[in-house]
Design a protein around this motif. Structure first.
Motif, short mmCIF file in Angstrom:
data_model
loop_
_atom_site.label_atom_id
_atom_site.label_comp_id
_atom_site.label_asym_id
_atom_site.label_seq_id
_atom_site.Cartn_x
_atom_site.Cartn_y
_atom_site.Cartn_z
N SER A 6 -4.24 -1.69 -3.23
CA SER A 6 -2.82 -1.49 -4.07
C SER A 6 -2.38 -2.57 -4.76
O SER A 6 -1.68 -2.69 -5.55
CB SER A 6 -2.07 -0.97 -3.13
OG SER A 6 -2.25 0.46 -2.97
N PHE A 23 2.33 9.89 -4.77
CA PHE A 23 3.21 9.92 -6.03
C PHE A 23 2.48 8.69 -6.85
O PHE A 23 2.82 8.60 -7.92
CB PHE A 23 4.66 9.76 -5.90
CG PHE A 23 5.31 10.75 -4.94
CD1 PHE A 23 5.88 11.55 -5.94
CD2 PHE A 23 5.29 10.83 -3.80
CE1 PHE A 23 6.65 12.75 -5.17
CE2 PHE A 23 5.90 11.78 -3.17
CZ PHE A 23 6.60 12.82 -3.67
N GLY A 24 1.72 8.13 -6.54
CA GLY A 24 0.98 6.93 -7.09
C GLY A 24 -0.39 6.78 -6.97
O GLY A 24 -1.09 7.64 -6.91
N ARG A 83 0.82 -1.20 -0.02
CA ARG A 83 -0.06 -0.02 0.04
C ARG A 83 0.66 1.21 0.15
O ARG A 83 0.68 2.25 -1.08
CB ARG A 83 -0.94 0.15 1.17
CG ARG A 83 -1.81 0.98 1.33
CD ARG A 83 -2.70 0.88 2.52
NE ARG A 83 -3.66 2.13 2.83
CZ ARG A 83 -4.45 2.32 4.08
NH1 ARG A 83 -4.35 1.42 4.82
NH2 ARG A 83 -5.18 3.37 4.17
N VAL A 84 1.92 1.38 0.82
CA VAL A 84 2.50 2.51 0.98
C VAL A 84 3.56 2.73 -0.54
O VAL A 84 3.94 3.81 -0.79
CB VAL A 84 3.60 2.58 2.26
CG1 VAL A 84 4.60 1.46 2.39
CG2 VAL A 84 3.84 4.00 2.75
N ASP A 97 2.72 1.79 -3.19
CA ASP A 97 1.69 2.51 -4.02
C ASP A 97 1.26 3.93 -4.01
O ASP A 97 1.50 4.54 -5.02
CB ASP A 97 0.46 1.53 -4.34
CG ASP A 97 -0.73 2.03 -5.06
OD1 ASP A 97 -0.01 2.48 -6.39
OD2 ASP A 97 -1.82 1.92 -4.90
N TRP A 98 1.52 4.40 -2.81
CA TRP A 98 1.45 5.78 -2.42
C TRP A 98 2.66 6.56 -2.86
O TRP A 98 2.60 7.77 -3.53
CB TRP A 98 1.41 5.90 -0.90
CG TRP A 98 1.20 7.31 -0.56
CD1 TRP A 98 2.05 8.26 -0.23
CD2 TRP A 98 0.05 8.11 -0.20
NE1 TRP A 98 1.56 9.48 0.16
CE2 TRP A 98 0.38 9.35 0.06
CE3 TRP A 98 -1.28 7.92 -0.27
CZ2 TRP A 98 -0.73 10.40 0.37
CZ3 TRP A 98 -2.39 8.57 -0.05
CH2 TRP A 98 -1.90 10.12 0.35
N TYR A 99 3.76 5.69 -3.14
CA TYR A 99 5.03 6.58 -3.59
C TYR A 99 5.37 6.19 -4.63
O TYR A 99 6.48 6.65 -5.19
CB TYR A 99 6.24 6.50 -2.56
CG TYR A 99 6.10 7.18 -1.28
CD1 TYR A 99 6.05 8.65 -1.11
CD2 TYR A 99 5.32 6.58 -0.06
CE1 TYR A 99 5.82 9.13 -0.07
CE2 TYR A 99 5.41 7.27 1.22
CZ TYR A 99 5.51 8.76 1.00
OH TYR A 99 5.49 9.56 2.30
N GLY A 100 4.25 5.65 -5.50
CA GLY A 100 4.47 5.29 -7.14
C GLY A 100 5.58 4.44 -7.27
O GLY A 100 6.38 4.39 -8.52
#
Lengths: 244, 244
Positions: free
Chosen positions: A151, B220-221, A120-121, A123-126
């Motif tokens: 994610s 970023f994602g 999940r994290v 995915d957050w940071y691409g």
């Protein structure tokens, strides 16, 4: 309705051996099932309540949906919480990614919840690719999928011979250790591999020898360590703030 | 040996109402019980295996230790995992802290595991006080204590009227919102309150009106959100990197 045989399959897919034998895994819960529609994964079919199917008619139209009562879904679910939807999904065949961009490598992270939170994290940071040692938790474990909060459809986890992969990569390998250089003072390259070990053993010697930069999260208080998913998130934030 | 009455008490202390009635809570597991010895908490007694007592003789000498088998301890435990030690501890009487230094405020964070993880990361970043709305998870819930990994002894959680507390404080209140200013671009004061809402509802209006700075973790994602404990850790890292 969920047939006896279907129920048997759903139950079986709670086990890694059975997932491997069938080439299938479960995606459970409303949010995760809706995220499926946005992914490239191949869905066999979706068991869901009449309500859920009606409310998400457009999103679900290209899938085979089988109506079931909330009671039956809850009985079939491997998770504790109620489930308006359970999807049976094909485990994709992945080829090991070329080492490029920002990636995460996991050495012996065995808790499925932690792996899911890391997905999940990431995915957050691409981040699109995680390489994981073969003894890491199964990316298709229902607890992993659940913790990704959707994610799983955007981040690929590749289980492989990790030391071998790191050896062949030309990227800097940032290894998280308790005694590295502070991430507040590290200059991160735009491309690299963030290598995280398990909470109990840290990064093991076979992987550690490919580390180019030992890094650490500076501590200001009394806690001895951070959860591996938490540490991954904090380090990713430090990398992305320099390279965004 | 654990007597019938003692077992009854241990079981009872799994429930919030009973903890409140007895003014007691449980600390379970080797690491957490050993951390107790370093804390200022008042321990009633410790049930532990003969092995555990022998190995930690010096640390435990000032406590009343009652020998019990691993089997009995496991039966008595409210947690799933095996337990070499269970301590019965007095719930301390806390007075609401003066708003100073760096603090965390939690609005409606109801999952005990998340609260425990927040206590652990707060301890990592040297934070001693968390103020929490009255509907937050119980800081003395066994799941909370377990997730703190020993940090429960160094971080105080004060359940109180949160909007009222924020109103009376003179510190900047940094509220985490999905649409705030990037924490990578925020100048944080050395003293302040980091206000986090629940994952499902965010910071509620009654608390939000005391926010002086809306902040956000840049994405970023594709993930829509981060777990509240993860977000707390990432923001604390951003604050401490400026004020260490």
């Amino acid at each position: 309705m969920i047939s006896k045989n279907q129920l048997k399959l759903l139950r079986a897919l709670g086990q890694k051996k059975q997932r491997k034998a069938h080439g299938l895994f479960l995606v459970q819960g409303e949010k995760n099932v809706l995220e499926l529609a946005e992914s490239n994964l191949t869905v066999q079919h979706i068991f869901a309540t009449a309500d859920f199917i009606a409310h998400n008619h457009n999103t679900l139209s290209r899938f085979e949906c089988i109506e079931a009562s909330l009671d039956d879904l809850t009985k079939a679910s491997t998770l504790v919480s109620n489930n308006a939807a359970i999807a049976v999904v094909e485990i994709p065949t992945l080829t090991a990614p070329t080492a490029q961009g920002l990636m995460i490598a996991l050495d012996g992270v065995q808790d499925p919840g932690n792996l899911g939170t890391i997905i999940r994290v990431a995915d957050w940071y691409g981040i699109q690719h995680i390489v994981a040692s073969t003894d890491c938790a199964d990316p298709y474990n229902p607890k992993t999928i659940s913790a990704t909060m959707g994610s799983f459809g955007r981040v690929q986890v590749h289980q492989l011979d990790l030391p071998n992969y790191l050896e062949q990569s030309n990227l800097p390998v940032y290894g998280a250790f308790l005694e590295g250089v502070s991430v507040h003072k590290t200059e991160f390259a735009a491309e690299g591999i963030l290598l995280m070990g398990s909470e109990s053993h840290g990064v093991r010697a076979e992987a550690a020898k490919y580390v180019t930069d030992k890094i650490t999260i500076p501590a200001f208080g009394g806690a001895e360590s951070l959860n591996v998913a938490m540490a991954t998130g904090i380090i990713l934030d430090n990398i992305r703030r320099q390279n965004s």
